[in-house]
Design an enzyme around this catalytic site. Structure first.
Site, PDB file in Angstrom:
ATOM      1  N   ASN A   1      45.376  29.830  23.604  1.00  0.00           N
ATOM      2  CA  ASN A   1      45.939  28.795  22.729  1.00  0.00           C
ATOM      3  C   ASN A   1      44.947  27.638  22.675  1.00  0.00           C
ATOM      4  O   ASN A   1      44.814  26.897  23.639  1.00  0.00           O
ATOM      5  CB  ASN A   1      47.300  28.345  23.298  1.00  0.00           C
ATOM      6  CG  ASN A   1      47.872  27.163  22.547  1.00  0.00           C
ATOM      7  OD1 ASN A   1      47.391  26.790  21.477  1.00  0.00           O
ATOM      8  ND2 ASN A   1      48.917  26.568  23.114  1.00  0.00           N
TER       9      ASN A   1
ATOM     10  N   HIS B   1      56.322  25.600  22.096  1.00  0.00           N
ATOM     11  CA  HIS B   1      55.389  25.184  23.152  1.00  0.00           C
ATOM     12  C   HIS B   1      55.837  23.844  23.704  1.00  0.00           C
ATOM     13  O   HIS B   1      56.377  23.007  22.982  1.00  0.00           O
ATOM     14  CB  HIS B   1      53.963  25.090  22.583  1.00  0.00           C
ATOM     15  CG  HIS B   1      52.950  24.885  23.659  1.00  0.00           C
ATOM     16  ND1 HIS B   1      52.688  23.646  24.206  1.00  0.00           N
ATOM     17  CD2 HIS B   1      52.165  25.768  24.328  1.00  0.00           C
ATOM     18  CE1 HIS B   1      51.774  23.786  25.153  1.00  0.00           C
ATOM     19  NE2 HIS B   1      51.444  25.066  25.257  1.00  0.00           N
TER      20      HIS B   1
ATOM     21  N   LYS C   1      45.085  24.976  20.901  1.00  0.00           N
ATOM     22  CA  LYS C   1      45.704  23.667  20.609  1.00  0.00           C
ATOM     23  C   LYS C   1      44.904  22.975  19.494  1.00  0.00           C
ATOM     24  O   LYS C   1      44.411  23.658  18.598  1.00  0.00           O
ATOM     25  CB  LYS C   1      45.810  22.851  21.892  1.00  0.00           C
ATOM     26  CG  LYS C   1      46.483  23.667  23.011  1.00  0.00           C
ATOM     27  CD  LYS C   1      46.845  22.907  24.222  1.00  0.00           C
ATOM     28  CE  LYS C   1      47.517  23.839  25.217  1.00  0.00           C
ATOM     29  NZ  LYS C   1      47.984  23.168  26.424  1.00  0.00           N
TER      30      LYS C   1
ATOM     31  N   GLU D   1      54.343  21.204  24.350  1.00  0.00           N
ATOM     32  CA  GLU D   1      53.816  20.021  23.647  1.00  0.00           C
ATOM     33  C   GLU D   1      54.607  19.769  22.364  1.00  0.00           C
ATOM     34  O   GLU D   1      54.802  18.616  21.970  1.00  0.00           O
ATOM     35  CB  GLU D   1      52.313  20.200  23.386  1.00  0.00           C
ATOM     36  CG  GLU D   1      51.522  20.037  24.681  1.00  0.00           C
ATOM     37  CD  GLU D   1      50.290  20.917  24.793  1.00  0.00           C
ATOM     38  OE1 GLU D   1      49.787  21.404  23.767  1.00  0.00           O
ATOM     39  OE2 GLU D   1      49.833  21.111  25.938  1.00  0.00           O
TER      40      GLU D   1
ATOM     41  N   GLU E   1      55.819  28.666  30.949  1.00  0.00           N
ATOM     42  CA  GLU E   1      54.771  27.662  31.135  1.00  0.00           C
ATOM     43  C   GLU E   1      55.385  26.408  31.755  1.00  0.00           C
ATOM     44  O   GLU E   1      55.956  25.566  31.029  1.00  0.00           O
ATOM     45  CB  GLU E   1      54.140  27.291  29.784  1.00  0.00           C
ATOM     46  CG  GLU E   1      53.465  28.440  29.085  1.00  0.00           C
ATOM     47  CD  GLU E   1      52.352  27.951  28.149  1.00  0.00           C
ATOM     48  OE1 GLU E   1      51.211  28.365  28.352  1.00  0.00           O
ATOM     49  OE2 GLU E   1      52.627  27.136  27.259  1.00  0.00           O
TER      50      GLU E   1
ATOM     51  N   SER F   1      47.235  26.167  33.521  1.00  0.00           N
ATOM     52  CA  SER F   1      46.026  26.081  34.348  1.00  0.00           C
ATOM     53  C   SER F   1      45.522  27.454  34.808  1.00  0.00           C
ATOM     54  O   SER F   1      45.046  27.596  35.941  1.00  0.00           O
ATOM     55  CB  SER F   1      46.252  25.144  35.544  1.00  0.00           C
ATOM     56  OG  SER F   1      46.488  23.828  35.080  1.00  0.00           O
TER      57      SER F   1
ATOM     58  N   GLY G   1      47.488  21.988  31.648  1.00  0.00           N
ATOM     59  CA  GLY G   1      46.373  21.058  31.501  1.00  0.00           C
ATOM     60  C   GLY G   1      46.144  20.161  32.704  1.00  0.00           C
ATOM     61  O   GLY G   1      45.420  19.176  32.625  1.00  0.00           O
TER      62      GLY G   1
HETATM   63  P1  13P Z   1      46.186  25.082  30.139  1.00  0.00           P
HETATM   64  O1  13P Z   1      45.724  26.482  30.370  1.00  0.00           O
HETATM   65  O2  13P Z   1      45.121  24.177  29.582  1.00  0.00           O
HETATM   66  O3  13P Z   1      46.883  24.517  31.335  1.00  0.00           O
HETATM   67  O4  13P Z   1      47.289  25.153  28.955  1.00  0.00           O
HETATM   68  C1  13P Z   1      48.302  26.088  29.036  1.00  0.00           C
HETATM   69  C2  13P Z   1      49.017  26.119  27.746  1.00  0.00           C
HETATM   70  O5  13P Z   1      49.663  25.166  27.350  1.00  0.00           O
HETATM   71  C3  13P Z   1      48.891  27.345  26.927  1.00  0.00           C
HETATM   72  O6  13P Z   1      49.806  27.357  25.876  1.00  0.00           O
END
Ligand code: 13P
Length: 267
Positions: free
Chosen positions: A9, A99, A11, A101, A171, A216, A177
């Site tokens: 992903n 997601h 983003k 976010e 997640e 992560s 992140g």
């Molecule tokens: P990270 O791998 O950067 O922690 O992000 C995970 C994520 O949100 C994948 O959708």
């Protein structure tokens, strides 16, 4: 049979040119290697703007592309929105729904996420439903209840016949992140509970739903997750931006959990 799945992903990262640079890094390796048996299914979720170019550039490989979001509406006066059929037209096979976010920064509710899952299925796309608790919810012992509600509401508009084409991604918000990955044992506990929730909703069909871990994930920690039978792959943010690191993760998945039959070798 649940084929392992590795999904990147991106983003809000990468221009069209940067996406094409990534794909040329990937293509040469994948063209040869992923035709051998045992490779996981590989997906990339670029920003909307790079979708057609990336899907064209990866057409010679078995790598699929998907979108990070979609509208629950089919068409009409919804400024700024993109429908499932438009995503299909741009080369998508998958789309992420809910997601963290989108939930936490853009205020998407469980009900909205359920409508997006429905819209994805109506457009013949595989939805990837994301669920996961915040740090405060984990500290309060609410993790399993939070994930249960998100799963029940996100999959409420789905029938047992359809659920096999859905993917769920666990997640934990505090792991996204942050460099703080969940322990594989903890991820396993939550994922088992998500599968129990789906078994109550969909009976036997729940067995076919792939459940990924995300948060992560890196090439140095993916193995621990893939050693858990219940975890079917990973949804990867930051580590999917670098083609070499992303490929290292794909290779680790292939070594730790070889797919029963390579996805590139037909059904
Ligand atoms: P990270 O791998 O950067 O922690 O992000 C995970 C994520 O949100 C994948 O959708």
């Amino acid at each position: 049979m649940r084929i392992p799945l590795v999904a990147g992903n991106w983003k809000m990262n990468k221009t069209i040119g940067e996406a094409l640079t990534f794909s040329s890094g990937l293509s040469a390796f994948l063209k040869e290697e992923t035709r051998k048996p045992g490779w996981p299914e590989i997906l990339i979720f670029p920003p909307f703007t790079a979708l057609p170019a990336l899907s064209g550039a990866l057409a010679e490989t078995e790598v699929k592309v998907g979108a990070q979001n979609l509208s629950w509406e089919k068409r009409g006066a919804f400024t700024g929105e993109i429908s499932g059929s438009m995503l299909k037209d741009a080369g998508c096979e998958y789309v992420i729904a809910g997601h963290s976010e989108r939930r936490h920064i853009f205020g998407e509710t469980d009900e909205v996420v359920g409508r997006k899952v429905r819209a994805a299925l109506d457009a013949d796309l595989h939805p990837i439903l994301c669920v996961g608790e915040t740090f405060e919810q984990r500290e309060a012992g609410e993790t399993l209840a939070v994930c249960r509600t998100m799963t029940e509401m996100g999959l409420a508009p789905v029938t047992p016949d359809e659920v096999g084409s859905v993917v769920v991604a666990y997640e934990p918000v505090w792991a996204i992140g942050t460099g703080r990955d969940a322990k594989p044992d903890d991820a396993e506990e939550v994922i088992d509970s998500i599968r129990d929730t789906m078994a109550r909703m969909f009976k036997d069909a729940a067995k076919d739903v792939r459940i990924l871990y995300g948060g992560s994930v890196k090439s140095i920690n993916i193995r621990g997750f893939m050693l858990k039978e219940t975890i079917d792959g990973a949804l990867i943010g930051g580590s999917s931006l670098d083609p070499e690191e992303f490929l290292r993760i794909v290779v680790e998945v292939q070594k730790t959990r070889p797919a029963p039959k390579s996805f590139g070798q037909g059904e």
